[in-house]
Design an enzyme around this catalytic site. Sequence first.
Site, PDB file in Angstrom:
ATOM      1  N   LYS A  13       0.826  -1.209   0.000  1.00 34.73           N
ATOM      2  CA  LYS A  13       0.000   0.000   0.000  1.00 34.73           C
ATOM      3  C   LYS A  13       0.863   1.263   0.000  1.00 34.73           C
ATOM      4  O   LYS A  13       0.604   2.183  -0.763  1.00 34.73           O
ATOM      5  CB  LYS A  13      -0.945   0.018   1.217  1.00 34.73           C
ATOM      6  CG  LYS A  13      -1.907  -1.166   1.282  1.00 34.73           C
ATOM      7  CD  LYS A  13      -2.941  -1.001   2.386  1.00 34.73           C
ATOM      8  CE  LYS A  13      -2.353  -0.984   3.782  1.00 34.73           C
ATOM      9  NZ  LYS A  13      -1.698  -2.245   4.210  1.00 34.73           N
ATOM     10  N   ARG A  88      -8.854   0.971   9.810  1.00 32.60           N
ATOM     11  CA  ARG A  88      -8.246  -0.308  10.184  1.00 32.60           C
ATOM     12  C   ARG A  88      -9.239  -1.197  10.935  1.00 32.60           C
ATOM     13  O   ARG A  88      -8.940  -2.338  11.234  1.00 32.60           O
ATOM     14  CB  ARG A  88      -7.127  -0.038  11.140  1.00 32.60           C
ATOM     15  CG  ARG A  88      -5.674  -0.079  10.834  1.00 32.60           C
ATOM     16  CD  ARG A  88      -5.088  -0.942   9.833  1.00 32.60           C
ATOM     17  NE  ARG A  88      -3.715  -1.228  10.166  1.00 32.60           N
ATOM     18  CZ  ARG A  88      -2.662  -0.513   9.793  1.00 32.60           C
ATOM     19  NH1 ARG A  88      -2.814   0.543   9.033  1.00 32.60           N
ATOM     20  NH2 ARG A  88      -1.460  -0.884  10.148  1.00 32.60           N
ATOM     21  N   ARG A 123      11.696  -5.838   3.634  1.00 35.93           N
ATOM     22  CA  ARG A 123      11.402  -4.400   3.513  1.00 35.93           C
ATOM     23  C   ARG A 123      12.467  -3.566   4.235  1.00 35.93           C
ATOM     24  O   ARG A 123      12.895  -3.890   5.331  1.00 35.93           O
ATOM     25  CB  ARG A 123      10.027  -4.117   4.115  1.00 35.93           C
ATOM     26  CG  ARG A 123       9.703  -2.656   4.184  1.00 35.93           C
ATOM     27  CD  ARG A 123       8.241  -2.394   4.139  1.00 35.93           C
ATOM     28  NE  ARG A 123       7.538  -2.816   5.349  1.00 35.93           N
ATOM     29  CZ  ARG A 123       6.237  -2.626   5.520  1.00 35.93           C
ATOM     30  NH1 ARG A 123       5.514  -2.081   4.557  1.00 35.93           N
ATOM     31  NH2 ARG A 123       5.642  -3.020   6.627  1.00 35.93           N
ATOM     32  N   ARG A 156      12.103  -1.671   9.732  1.00 34.44           N
ATOM     33  CA  ARG A 156      11.144  -1.232  10.749  1.00 34.44           C
ATOM     34  C   ARG A 156      11.111  -2.234  11.883  1.00 34.44           C
ATOM     35  O   ARG A 156      11.103  -3.435  11.654  1.00 34.44           O
ATOM     36  CB  ARG A 156       9.743  -1.133  10.128  1.00 34.44           C
ATOM     37  CG  ARG A 156       9.457   0.218   9.533  1.00 34.44           C
ATOM     38  CD  ARG A 156       8.186   0.221   8.730  1.00 34.44           C
ATOM     39  NE  ARG A 156       7.012  -0.255   9.459  1.00 34.44           N
ATOM     40  CZ  ARG A 156       5.767  -0.136   8.994  1.00 34.44           C
ATOM     41  NH1 ARG A 156       5.540   0.444   7.832  1.00 34.44           N
ATOM     42  NH2 ARG A 156       4.744  -0.598   9.688  1.00 34.44           N
ATOM     43  N   ARG A 167       0.665  -8.531  13.794  1.00 39.50           N
ATOM     44  CA  ARG A 167      -0.009  -7.578  12.905  1.00 39.50           C
ATOM     45  C   ARG A 167      -0.984  -8.299  11.967  1.00 39.50           C
ATOM     46  O   ARG A 167      -2.044  -7.771  11.637  1.00 39.50           O
ATOM     47  CB  ARG A 167       1.027  -6.787  12.102  1.00 39.50           C
ATOM     48  CG  ARG A 167       1.835  -5.855  13.007  1.00 39.50           C
ATOM     49  CD  ARG A 167       3.042  -5.293  12.295  1.00 39.50           C
ATOM     50  NE  ARG A 167       2.702  -4.322  11.280  1.00 39.50           N
ATOM     51  CZ  ARG A 167       3.505  -3.992  10.273  1.00 39.50           C
ATOM     52  NH1 ARG A 167       4.685  -4.574  10.142  1.00 39.50           N
ATOM     53  NH2 ARG A 167       3.134  -3.099   9.405  1.00 39.50           N
TER      54      ARG A 167
END
Length: 211
Positions: A13, A88, A123, A156, A167
Amino acid sequence: MNLILLGMPGAGKGTQAEIIQKDFGIANISTGAMMREVSRSDTDLARKVQNYISSGTLVPNDIIIEMLVQRVGERDCEKGFLLDGFPRNLGQGQALDSANVAIDLVLYLSISEEEIVNRMSGRRVHPASGRSYHILYNPPKVDGFDDVTQEPLIQREDDAPEVIKKRLDVYYDETEPLLDFYRNKNLQFIEIDAAQSLDKVTKSIRESIAN
Ligand code: AMP
């Protein structure tokens, strides 16, 4: 044009939001980036927010909704905006309705959990700008450094394997019900196969917005 990008954490996203923002000149609002920014100050609120982020749980609605509703009222949103990471949960979706924030298009970036774990572990981000890379699928020009500022990239903290799991649990419990919430609304809902290459996903998104 006001749009929402929905999808699992790590579906791409943020990466796509950056591209759409440039292409269509609409405001790119990432509540994750907003929360990381809040967490960097030296206040009680910042410490609370930091705890939610590092544990992979959601910041409570009473903190985030007001900030978001205020943000979409700012001038740069007049030509349209894109929400990445909001809503969310159902409460947040309903809050947009209550605040009369009109949404024209919901793009659902759909992908398997296996692929997500793959992507999130590779990532790397540039903390100051939020620019995001992947060591294999979207590498920076120089390994480990941001293309624009040449500053170092980091992983992160919530991309650690045990936090990714949390998550994803939060996604299934709280965020996934929003798919039906928006499918049943009088707006355009388009599902995009987010397992395709980055360029193909961008192409599908551009076509969806242009139509
Ligand atoms: P993201 O960058 O979108 O994956 O968000 C990172 C973290 O910020 C999340 O795991 C949450 O702790 C927090 N966060 C971001 N957006 C929201 C939201 N809409 N509601 C609650 N918490 C959020």
